[in-house]
Design an enzyme around this catalytic site. Structure first.
Site, PDB file in Angstrom:
ATOM      1  NE  ARG A 164     -31.089 -32.444   9.910  1.00  0.00           N
ATOM      2  CZ  ARG A 164     -30.504 -32.857   8.860  1.00  0.00           C
ATOM      3  NH1 ARG A 164     -30.737 -33.666   8.016  1.00  0.00           N
ATOM      4  NH2 ARG A 164     -29.264 -32.404   8.899  1.00  0.00           N
ATOM      5  CB  SER A 238     -30.822 -37.491   6.650  1.00  0.00           C
ATOM      6  OG  SER A 238     -29.447 -37.225   7.053  1.00  0.00           O
ATOM      7  CD  GLU A 334     -33.951 -34.900   7.907  1.00  0.00           C
ATOM      8  OE1 GLU A 334     -33.268 -35.462   8.653  1.00  0.00           O
ATOM      9  OE2 GLU A 334     -33.681 -34.271   6.920  1.00  0.00           O
TER      10      GLU A 334
HETATM   11  N1  EPU Z   1     -22.590 -43.747  11.325  1.00  0.00           N
HETATM   12  C1  EPU Z   1     -22.561 -45.179  11.536  1.00  0.00           C
HETATM   13  N2  EPU Z   1     -23.021 -45.819  10.036  1.00  0.00           N
HETATM   14  C2  EPU Z   1     -22.996 -44.767   8.969  1.00  0.00           C
HETATM   15  C3  EPU Z   1     -22.620 -43.791   9.018  1.00  0.00           C
HETATM   16  C4  EPU Z   1     -22.611 -43.048  10.060  1.00  0.00           C
HETATM   17  O1  EPU Z   1     -22.315 -45.742  12.358  1.00  0.00           O
HETATM   18  O2  EPU Z   1     -23.520 -45.880   7.848  1.00  0.00           O
HETATM   19  C5  EPU Z   1     -22.021 -43.197  12.665  1.00  0.00           C
HETATM   20  C6  EPU Z   1     -20.627 -42.790  12.646  1.00  0.00           C
HETATM   21  O3  EPU Z   1     -19.947 -43.173  13.821  1.00  0.00           O
HETATM   22  C7  EPU Z   1     -20.485 -41.343  12.355  1.00  0.00           C
HETATM   23  C8  EPU Z   1     -21.702 -40.882  13.006  1.00  0.00           C
HETATM   24  O4  EPU Z   1     -22.641 -41.906  12.591  1.00  0.00           O
HETATM   25  O5  EPU Z   1     -19.267 -40.857  12.880  1.00  0.00           O
HETATM   26  C9  EPU Z   1     -22.192 -39.463  12.429  1.00  0.00           C
HETATM   27  O6  EPU Z   1     -22.406 -39.569  10.917  1.00  0.00           O
HETATM   28  P1  EPU Z   1     -22.285 -38.180  10.072  1.00  0.00           P
HETATM   29  O7  EPU Z   1     -21.286 -37.485  10.318  1.00  0.00           O
HETATM   30  O8  EPU Z   1     -22.705 -38.611   8.545  1.00  0.00           O
HETATM   31  O9  EPU Z   1     -23.593 -37.529  10.720  1.00  0.00           O
HETATM   32  P2  EPU Z   1     -25.228 -38.039  10.902  1.00  0.00           P
HETATM   33  O10 EPU Z   1     -25.247 -37.552  12.235  1.00  0.00           O
HETATM   34  O11 EPU Z   1     -25.242 -39.553  10.581  1.00  0.00           O
HETATM   35  C10 EPU Z   1     -26.028 -35.786  10.206  1.00  0.00           C
HETATM   36  C11 EPU Z   1     -27.193 -34.826   9.267  1.00  0.00           C
HETATM   37  C12 EPU Z   1     -26.551 -35.068   7.836  1.00  0.00           C
HETATM   38  C13 EPU Z   1     -25.373 -34.028   7.713  1.00  0.00           C
HETATM   39  C14 EPU Z   1     -24.400 -34.540   8.826  1.00  0.00           C
HETATM   40  C15 EPU Z   1     -23.285 -33.761   8.860  1.00  0.00           C
HETATM   41  C16 EPU Z   1     -29.189 -35.914  10.392  1.00  0.00           C
HETATM   42  C17 EPU Z   1     -30.441 -36.592  10.405  1.00  0.00           C
HETATM   43  N3  EPU Z   1     -28.282 -36.070   9.401  1.00  0.00           N
HETATM   44  O12 EPU Z   1     -25.811 -37.067   9.930  1.00  0.00           O
HETATM   45  O13 EPU Z   1     -27.524 -34.631   6.971  1.00  0.00           O
HETATM   46  O14 EPU Z   1     -25.111 -34.048   6.402  1.00  0.00           O
HETATM   47  O15 EPU Z   1     -25.104 -34.705   9.992  1.00  0.00           O
HETATM   48  O16 EPU Z   1     -23.605 -32.486   9.766  1.00  0.00           O
HETATM   49  O17 EPU Z   1     -29.230 -34.877  11.133  1.00  0.00           O
HETATM   50  C18 EPU Z   1     -29.333 -34.873   5.230  1.00  0.00           C
HETATM   51  O18 EPU Z   1     -29.796 -34.110   5.658  1.00  0.00           O
HETATM   52  O19 EPU Z   1     -29.316 -35.248   4.178  1.00  0.00           O
HETATM   53  C19 EPU Z   1     -27.677 -35.183   5.880  1.00  0.00           C
HETATM   54  C20 EPU Z   1     -27.064 -36.056   5.151  1.00  0.00           C
END
Ligand code: EPU
Length: 340
Positions: A164, A238, A334
């Protein structure tokens, strides 16, 4: 290139906060960029570049001139039997480019479908999702050096891409305007299904040997189900980065919170799920002043209709303080803050 004054920017950021620019212009060609830079220099105006507006928080009033790249020209620079090198203008929509390349048989970007924003902004925060980062495909970035008025190509490996982040977000923020980007893509169908949630979704739909288009459609469906629709609930994706901490801190948190998701970074560090920390701190659905933390995904700050950029920053600070107090982990936002 035409300079307007007192232009409303409310619809130019996906967070949809009220904002206006003292001066504003759209740029497409090299000569537009040079004219905009001359205008800023001659009138002694600070220059701000506003791309797709999907990763910014705008203040009420942006001083100086806001330059908005537009245009979606794509040039095929070279091709071999196996790959293509394309150059696309900064103003092109990223999601449009991903779908266009897939249709043309230029593969690699499928996991990055449905990310709002422009091509010029994509390298700035090294957009990444579902196991892929744009850094893997950036051959070079064409820039206008705002100090010397010269155009140059900066090679991908020199852009300081990390999770990022890039030099464009840090030391180069006021130095370079991104005019176009060059991407090297594969003509041989390739897929990346290493991200567990993606692999599981493909298997669940019976796609055991998915094509690049299958991956594109599956990622688009996961995102549509998980993330709030920017047209219905303005947001900037995000809002917080997943924090990187020492492995010992990650392990001690994991001992207390066994379902905390951890991602490998390197031999010393682990990445935690910011969404998990925010939700576990009781902030999912929390309401601030006209804005809140999405009920759908705890990483996303939503504008419920009337929030200012300052109110969004205040809410983010409340989230940071609460997570810090509960877990001893510092979250970082971010989006880029402009004019606050
Ligand atoms: N989770 C929660 N609560 C929530 C949502 C998620 O506890 O409301 C936990 C769950 O355990 C889930 C884990 O977080 O399994 C991971 O969630 P997710 O797969 O949505 O991934 P993320 O790490 O939260 C990152 C990116 C996203 C991208 C996804 C998939 C960052 C800051 N964000 O999110 O990017 O789509 O991985 O690769 O690294 C964006 O940039 O706008 C964005 C959405």
């Amino acid at each position: 290139m035409h300079v307007e004054t007192g232009v409303r920017l409310d619809t130019l950021s996906t967070l949809g906060v009220p904002s206006s620019a003292d001066y504003f212009c759209r740029v497409t060609s090299d000569s537009d960029w040079l004219e905009a830079l001359d205008y800023a220099t001659n009138h002694d105006l600070p220059l701000t570049i506003l791309g797709g507006g999907s990763n910014v928080i705008l203040g009420d009033q942006i001083r100086g001139i806001v330059v908005h790249p537009v245009g979606d020209d794509i040039e095929l620079i070279e091709q071999t039997g196996k790959s293509v090198l394309i150059e696309v203008l900064a103003g092109a929509h990223w999601d449009w480019l991903v779908r266009y390349c897939n249709q043309r048989g230029w593969y690699g970007l499928e996991n990055l479908v449905s990310i709002p924003g422009s091509c010029g902004a994509a390298p700035v925060q090294n957009v990444g999702a579902y196991g892929v980062e744009i850094a893997e495909f950036i051959d070079s970035v064409r820039v206008l050096d705002l100090h010397t008025s010269m155009f140059a190509h900066i090679q991908g490996q020199d852009c300081g891409f990390t999770y990022r982040d890039s030099h464009f977000k840090g030391p180069w923020r006021d130095r370079y305007a991104i005019v176009s980007i060059r991407l090297r893509l594969s003509k041989v169908p390739m897929v990346n299904t290493n991200y567990a949630a993606l692999a599981n979704a493909l298997v669940a739909t019976g796609l055991h040997e998915p094509s690049p288009l299958d991956v594109l459609n599956t990622v688009a469906a996961i995102r549509a189900a998980k993330l709030p629709d920017v047209h219905l609930m303005p947001n900037s994706g995000s809002f917080f980065k997943n924090p990187i901490v020492s492995i010992s801190q990650a392990q001690s948190l994991k001992a207390q919170y066994p379902d905390l998701p951890l991602y490998d970074v390197d031999a010393q560090n682990s990445k935690l799920s910011a969404a998990y920390l925010i939700e576990t701190a009781g902030l999912k659905g929390y309401c601030g002043d006209g804005c809140g933390i999405s009920q759908q995904h705890a990483l996303v700050l939503v504008n419920e209709g009337h929030a200012s950029g300052a109110a969004c920053v205040e809410l983010a600070q409340h989230v940071i303080n609460t997570v810090q107090a509960k877990f001893g982990v510092t979250l970082h936002i971010e989006p880029v803050v402009i004019g606050l």
